[in-house]
Design a protein around this motif. Structure first.
Motif, PDB file in Angstrom:
ATOM      1  N   SER A 238      -4.709   0.561  -4.381  1.00 44.14           N
ATOM      2  CA  SER A 238      -6.011   1.292  -4.158  1.00 44.14           C
ATOM      3  C   SER A 238      -6.406   1.663  -5.588  1.00 44.14           C
ATOM      4  N   ARG A 239      -7.450   2.478  -5.709  1.00 49.47           N
ATOM      5  CA  ARG A 239      -7.884   2.974  -7.129  1.00 49.47           C
ATOM      6  C   ARG A 239      -6.748   3.717  -7.732  1.00 49.47           C
ATOM      7  N   PRO A 240      -6.355   4.891  -7.064  1.00 50.08           N
ATOM      8  CA  PRO A 240      -5.562   5.802  -7.838  1.00 50.08           C
ATOM      9  C   PRO A 240      -4.265   5.246  -8.464  1.00 50.08           C
ATOM     10  N   TRP A 251      -4.779  -5.141 -10.360  1.00 49.16           N
ATOM     11  CA  TRP A 251      -4.403  -5.195  -8.963  1.00 49.16           C
ATOM     12  C   TRP A 251      -5.251  -4.382  -8.177  1.00 49.16           C
ATOM     13  N   GLN A 252      -6.266  -3.566  -8.588  1.00 51.88           N
ATOM     14  CA  GLN A 252      -7.080  -2.711  -7.436  1.00 51.88           C
ATOM     15  C   GLN A 252      -7.843  -3.646  -6.806  1.00 51.88           C
ATOM     16  N   ILE A 253      -8.055  -3.305  -5.591  1.00 46.08           N
ATOM     17  CA  ILE A 253      -8.404  -3.755  -4.545  1.00 46.08           C
ATOM     18  C   ILE A 253      -9.776  -2.724  -4.007  1.00 46.08           C
ATOM     19  N   GLY A 254     -10.854  -3.412  -3.578  1.00 46.16           N
ATOM     20  CA  GLY A 254     -12.206  -2.448  -3.351  1.00 46.16           C
ATOM     21  C   GLY A 254     -13.638  -2.753  -3.965  1.00 46.16           C
ATOM     22  N   GLN A 255     -14.159  -1.760  -3.670  1.00 46.12           N
ATOM     23  CA  GLN A 255     -15.534  -2.010  -4.151  1.00 46.12           C
ATOM     24  C   GLN A 255     -15.717  -2.271  -5.664  1.00 46.12           C
ATOM     25  N   THR A 256     -14.922  -1.579  -6.519  1.00 39.17           N
ATOM     26  CA  THR A 256     -15.054  -1.867  -7.663  1.00 39.17           C
ATOM     27  C   THR A 256     -13.804  -2.718  -8.322  1.00 39.17           C
ATOM     28  N   GLY A 257     -13.076  -2.979  -7.290  1.00 38.21           N
ATOM     29  CA  GLY A 257     -11.988  -4.057  -7.658  1.00 38.21           C
ATOM     30  C   GLY A 257     -12.119  -5.371  -7.164  1.00 38.21           C
ATOM     31  N   VAL A 268      -0.071   0.637   2.761  1.00 35.99           N
ATOM     32  CA  VAL A 268       1.066   1.431   2.604  1.00 35.99           C
ATOM     33  C   VAL A 268       0.651   2.579   1.683  1.00 35.99           C
ATOM     34  N   GLY A 269       0.438   3.631   2.312  1.00 35.95           N
ATOM     35  CA  GLY A 269       0.323   4.855   1.688  1.00 35.95           C
ATOM     36  C   GLY A 269      -1.031   4.921   1.338  1.00 35.95           C
ATOM     37  N   ILE A 270      -1.983   4.417   1.875  1.00 40.31           N
ATOM     38  CA  ILE A 270      -3.549   4.263   1.719  1.00 40.31           C
ATOM     39  C   ILE A 270      -4.125   4.814   2.763  1.00 40.31           C
ATOM     40  N   SER A 271      -5.119   5.961   2.429  1.00 41.47           N
ATOM     41  CA  SER A 271      -6.038   6.603   3.522  1.00 41.47           C
ATOM     42  C   SER A 271      -6.889   5.548   4.210  1.00 41.47           C
ATOM     43  N   GLY A 272      -7.497   4.851   3.545  1.00 42.62           N
ATOM     44  CA  GLY A 272      -8.804   3.701   4.250  1.00 42.62           C
ATOM     45  C   GLY A 272     -10.032   4.583   3.912  1.00 42.62           C
ATOM     46  N   ALA A 273     -10.424   4.776   2.587  1.00 41.52           N
ATOM     47  CA  ALA A 273     -11.467   5.087   2.045  1.00 41.52           C
ATOM     48  C   ALA A 273     -12.382   3.859   2.123  1.00 41.52           C
ATOM     49  N   ALA A 274     -13.689   4.296   2.327  1.00 44.82           N
ATOM     50  CA  ALA A 274     -14.638   3.160   2.355  1.00 44.82           C
ATOM     51  C   ALA A 274     -14.665   2.191   1.245  1.00 44.82           C
ATOM     52  N   GLN A 275     -14.594   2.913  -0.008  1.00 43.76           N
ATOM     53  CA  GLN A 275     -14.289   2.077  -1.235  1.00 43.76           C
ATOM     54  C   GLN A 275     -13.314   1.376  -1.472  1.00 43.76           C
ATOM     55  N   HIS A 276     -12.214   1.421  -0.681  1.00 41.21           N
ATOM     56  CA  HIS A 276     -11.216   0.716  -0.490  1.00 41.21           C
ATOM     57  C   HIS A 276     -11.177  -0.505   0.618  1.00 41.21           C
ATOM     58  N   VAL A 277     -11.548   0.019   1.619  1.00 40.57           N
ATOM     59  CA  VAL A 277     -12.023  -0.741   2.779  1.00 40.57           C
ATOM     60  C   VAL A 277     -12.984  -1.872   2.719  1.00 40.57           C
ATOM     61  N   ALA A 288      -1.217  -1.001   8.895  1.00 39.82           N
ATOM     62  CA  ALA A 288      -1.152   0.222   8.064  1.00 39.82           C
ATOM     63  C   ALA A 288       0.041   1.133   8.290  1.00 39.82           C
ATOM     64  N   ILE A 289       0.659   1.574   7.133  1.00 42.72           N
ATOM     65  CA  ILE A 289       1.788   2.294   7.250  1.00 42.72           C
ATOM     66  C   ILE A 289       1.655   3.685   6.437  1.00 42.72           C
ATOM     67  N   ASN A 290       1.226   4.669   7.367  1.00 44.86           N
ATOM     68  CA  ASN A 290       1.192   6.066   6.732  1.00 44.86           C
ATOM     69  C   ASN A 290       1.568   7.227   7.386  1.00 44.86           C
ATOM     70  N   LYS A 291       1.947   8.020   6.835  1.00 47.71           N
ATOM     71  CA  LYS A 291       2.675   9.218   7.443  1.00 47.71           C
ATOM     72  C   LYS A 291       1.670  10.344   8.076  1.00 47.71           C
ATOM     73  N   ASP A 292       0.238  10.098   8.110  1.00 47.83           N
ATOM     74  CA  ASP A 292      -0.749  10.882   8.583  1.00 47.83           C
ATOM     75  C   ASP A 292      -1.209  10.012   9.607  1.00 47.83           C
ATOM     76  N   PRO A 293      -1.072  10.509  11.026  1.00 45.90           N
ATOM     77  CA  PRO A 293      -1.402   9.760  12.216  1.00 45.90           C
ATOM     78  C   PRO A 293      -2.971   9.662  12.131  1.00 45.90           C
ATOM     79  N   TYR A 309       6.831   5.935   4.226  1.00 51.17           N
ATOM     80  CA  TYR A 309       7.154   4.516   3.749  1.00 51.17           C
ATOM     81  C   TYR A 309       8.280   4.170   3.353  1.00 51.17           C
ATOM     82  N   ARG A 310       9.076   5.339   2.665  1.00 50.52           N
ATOM     83  CA  ARG A 310      10.216   5.121   1.901  1.00 50.52           C
ATOM     84  C   ARG A 310      11.458   4.840   2.971  1.00 50.52           C
ATOM     85  N   GLN A 311      11.050   5.090   4.318  1.00 51.70           N
ATOM     86  CA  GLN A 311      11.853   4.763   5.417  1.00 51.70           C
ATOM     87  C   GLN A 311      11.530   3.549   6.130  1.00 51.70           C
TER      88      GLN A 311
HETATM   89  C1  LIG Z   1     -17.957   4.682  -7.020  1.00 55.15           C
HETATM   90  C2  LIG Z   1     -16.581   4.609  -6.560  1.00 55.15           C
HETATM   91  C3  LIG Z   1     -15.780   3.466  -6.437  1.00 55.15           C
HETATM   92  C4  LIG Z   1     -14.595   3.273  -6.046  1.00 55.15           C
HETATM   93  N1  LIG Z   1     -13.852   2.017  -5.955  1.00 55.15           N
HETATM   94  C5  LIG Z   1     -12.693   2.107  -5.307  1.00 55.15           C
HETATM   95  C6  LIG Z   1     -12.094   0.908  -5.166  1.00 55.15           C
HETATM   96  O1  LIG Z   1     -12.427  -0.256  -5.473  1.00 55.15           O
HETATM   97  N2  LIG Z   1     -10.869   0.759  -4.684  1.00 55.15           N
HETATM   98  C7  LIG Z   1     -10.096   1.809  -4.070  1.00 55.15           C
HETATM   99  O2  LIG Z   1      -9.115   1.693  -3.453  1.00 55.15           O
HETATM  100  N3  LIG Z   1     -10.809   3.084  -4.216  1.00 55.15           N
HETATM  101  C8  LIG Z   1     -12.158   3.143  -4.887  1.00 55.15           C
HETATM  102  N4  LIG Z   1     -12.564   4.538  -5.108  1.00 55.15           N
HETATM  103  C9  LIG Z   1     -11.845   5.514  -4.667  1.00 55.15           C
HETATM  104  C10 LIG Z   1     -11.828   5.995  -3.225  1.00 55.15           C
HETATM  105  O3  LIG Z   1     -12.926   6.721  -2.707  1.00 55.15           O
HETATM  106  C11 LIG Z   1     -10.491   6.661  -2.674  1.00 55.15           C
HETATM  107  O4  LIG Z   1     -10.382   7.847  -3.544  1.00 55.15           O
HETATM  108  C12 LIG Z   1      -9.398   5.763  -2.887  1.00 55.15           C
HETATM  109  O5  LIG Z   1      -9.341   4.617  -2.296  1.00 55.15           O
HETATM  110  C13 LIG Z   1      -8.072   6.504  -2.186  1.00 55.15           C
HETATM  111  O6  LIG Z   1      -6.982   5.934  -2.381  1.00 55.15           O
HETATM  112  P1  LIG Z   1      -5.645   6.026  -1.538  1.00 55.15           P
HETATM  113  O7  LIG Z   1      -5.930   5.710  -0.320  1.00 55.15           O
HETATM  114  O8  LIG Z   1      -4.483   5.443  -2.368  1.00 55.15           O
HETATM  115  O9  LIG Z   1      -5.447   7.603  -1.807  1.00 55.15           O
HETATM  116  P2  LIG Z   1      -5.417   8.836  -0.836  1.00 55.15           P
HETATM  117  O10 LIG Z   1      -6.796   8.785  -0.166  1.00 55.15           O
HETATM  118  O11 LIG Z   1      -5.022  10.058  -1.654  1.00 55.15           O
HETATM  119  O12 LIG Z   1      -4.541   8.580   0.405  1.00 55.15           O
HETATM  120  C14 LIG Z   1      -3.036   8.334   0.049  1.00 55.15           C
HETATM  121  C15 LIG Z   1      -2.661   8.081   1.668  1.00 55.15           C
HETATM  122  O13 LIG Z   1      -1.018   8.146   1.581  1.00 55.15           O
HETATM  123  C16 LIG Z   1      -0.523   8.777   2.665  1.00 55.15           C
HETATM  124  N5  LIG Z   1       0.902   9.013   2.217  1.00 55.15           N
HETATM  125  C17 LIG Z   1       1.148   9.993   1.373  1.00 55.15           C
HETATM  126  N6  LIG Z   1       2.581   9.845   1.306  1.00 55.15           N
HETATM  127  C18 LIG Z   1       3.250   9.122   2.140  1.00 55.15           C
HETATM  128  C19 LIG Z   1       4.150   8.522   2.382  1.00 55.15           C
HETATM  129  N7  LIG Z   1       5.342   8.916   1.882  1.00 55.15           N
HETATM  130  N8  LIG Z   1       4.312   7.562   3.340  1.00 55.15           N
HETATM  131  C20 LIG Z   1       3.307   7.156   4.049  1.00 55.15           C
HETATM  132  N9  LIG Z   1       2.138   7.461   3.705  1.00 55.15           N
HETATM  133  C21 LIG Z   1       2.044   8.407   2.709  1.00 55.15           C
HETATM  134  C22 LIG Z   1      -1.250  10.025   2.914  1.00 55.15           C
HETATM  135  O14 LIG Z   1      -1.377  10.393   4.182  1.00 55.15           O
HETATM  136  C23 LIG Z   1      -2.823   9.501   2.705  1.00 55.15           C
HETATM  137  O15 LIG Z   1      -3.532   8.833   3.876  1.00 55.15           O
HETATM  138  C24 LIG Z   1     -13.851   4.515  -5.404  1.00 55.15           C
HETATM  139  C25 LIG Z   1     -14.620   5.729  -5.474  1.00 55.15           C
HETATM  140  C26 LIG Z   1     -15.755   5.706  -5.961  1.00 55.15           C
HETATM  141  C27 LIG Z   1     -16.434   6.999  -5.934  1.00 55.15           C
END
Ligand SMILES: Cc1cc2nc3c(=O)[nH]c(=O)nc-3n(C[C@H](O)[C@H](O)[C@H](O)COP(=O)(O)OP(=O)(O)OC[C@H]3O[C@@H](n4cnc5c(N)ncnc54)[C@H](O)[C@@H]3O)c2cc1C
Length: 326
Positions: A238-240, A251-257, A268-277, A288-293, A309-311
């Motif tokens: 994802s982007r972060p 490697w970035q996947i999503g709207q701007t990737g 894995v460890g991805i919340s599922g923001a619209a820009q990623h999806v 999906a593998i995520n610690k937050d149901p 995910y580490r387990q």
């Molecule tokens: C204009 C614009 C364009 C964007 N383009 C993109 C894009 O192309 N791609 C993209 O991905 N994002 C993009 N974003 C960012 C997007 O809005 C989200 O901020 C981003 O996707 C969040 O990434 P994430 O899910 O990895 O992080 P978070 O939202 O922080 O989620 C992290 C997740 O990890 C889980 N987690 C934490 N620790 C563990 C653990 N030990 N085991 C299992 N799960 C764990 C948490 O429960 C949480 O659900 C864009 C944003 C904007 C404004």
């Protein structure tokens, strides 16, 4: 002769999948609009002959071949300088460009110079009568807009991985060599390109393991790489993680990737923001593998594993290795 004109770049040594996707898009439009398809293939070196053959093999009759040392990766200004006079000379109804790094810079400039309609980041093409229907994601992938293109000429930039590569339909084609008047001093010059080539390319992988902020750092991505290796897949993010420099930006996947279309996507460890999806909606199965149901990714995923995910990931790797007898 007016028609559909594909800007097919071979700047990195081959036409690549996105060039053929444009041919697929052109074929969708050609028959209902009764237009002929031609293509300009731009690049440098012996491989251009292969790119021309590929275009003929996929049904493009007329190919303009432009070979110039400046036509290499990243050089959008050179591509524009080469293709602009050709578009001016041939006056096509529709110009198709790939919305990759170079195409995103070339398409709006071409449209401006030729007073053409412009549709960018297009993910699907259709025709209704004489109207071209171009679909694109809006509101960070939450909705799909359909642009009705009624005027000509029109420049359409198609997002890579959005269209299918068409079946082969060989034709006995023609090739015209065209020279390019590219200024020796380009305002924008790409001096060096750093890219990390994974064993399996993210663009074409049947299995992709995507890591998010929840992975916590570059170390965690080594574990994901191990999982991807066992599955014969590639790692994405994802982007972060890309912003933090844990993984390459490519490697970035999503709207701007990147948009990907694997059979299996493990988020894995991805919340599922619209820009990623927005970049994974073409995946056939999502796990999906995520610690937050309550993570939004679970409402999209076909299968979900709640936990750290580490387990989960090491256990998964061990089971997969067991099953493979390795
Ligand atoms: C204009 C614009 C364009 C964007 N383009 C993109 C894009 O192309 N791609 C993209 O991905 N994002 C993009 N974003 C960012 C997007 O809005 C989200 O901020 C981003 O996707 C969040 O990434 P994430 O899910 O990895 O992080 P978070 O939202 O922080 O989620 C992290 C997740 O990890 C889980 N987690 C934490 N620790 C563990 C653990 N030990 N085991 C299992 N799960 C764990 C948490 O429960 C949480 O659900 C864009 C944003 C904007 C404004």
């Amino acid at each position: 002769m007016p028609g559909i004109f594909i800007v097919a770049t071979a700047l990195e040594g081959s036409l690549g999948r996105s060039g053929l996707e444009l041919v697929g898009g052109a074929r969708t439009l050609a028959r209902p609009l009764d237009l002929e398809v031609s293509a300009a293939v731009l690049g440098h070196g012996a491989h251009l002959a292969d790119a021309v053959d590929e275009l003929h093999a996929h049904g493009v009759g007329k190919v303009y071949r432009c070979d110039h040392p400046a036509l290499t990766a990243g050089q959008s200004e050179a591509v524009l300088a080469a293709v602009d006079p050709l578009v001016g000379r041939e006056r096509p109804d529709i110009v198709l460009v790939s919305a990759d790094t170079v195409g995103r810079e070339v398409a709006p400039r071409l449209a401006y110079r030729h007073r053409a309609a412009l549709a960018t980041e297009v993910t699907a093409l259709d025709v209704d009568g004489t109207v071209i229907l171009a679909r694109r994601q809006v509101y960070a992938g939450r909705a799909i807009a359909t642009l009705a293109i009624t005027s000509r000429p029109a420049v359409i930039a198609v997002k890579p991985r959005a269209l299918d590569v068409p079946e082969r339909a060989p034709v006995r084609g023609t090739v015209e060599e065209v020279s390019a008047n590219i200024p020796s001093e380009l305002r924008l010059q790409v001096r060096e390109i750093h890219s990390e080539r994974a064993e399996v390319s993210l663009d074409d992988a049947a299995v992709v393991v995507g890591g998010g902020r929840g992975i916590g750092g570059p170390e965690g991505f080594k574990l994901l790489a191990e999982l991807a290796r066992v599955l014969g897949g590639a790692v994405g993010a994802s982007r972060p993680p890309a912003d933090e420099g844990w993984v390459p930006i490519t490697w970035q996947i999503g709207q701007t990737g990147k948009s990907i279309r694997p059979n299996l996507y493990l988020a894995v460890g991805i919340s599922g923001a619209a820009q990623h999806v927005a970049g994974v909606s073409g995946a056939r199965t999502i796990v999906a593998i995520n610690k937050d149901p309550e993570a939004p990714i679970f409402s999209l995923a076909h299968f979900g594993l709640v936990g750290d995910y580490r387990q989960i990931v090491p256990a998964l790797i061990a089971r997969l290795k067991d099953a493979a007898g390795t």
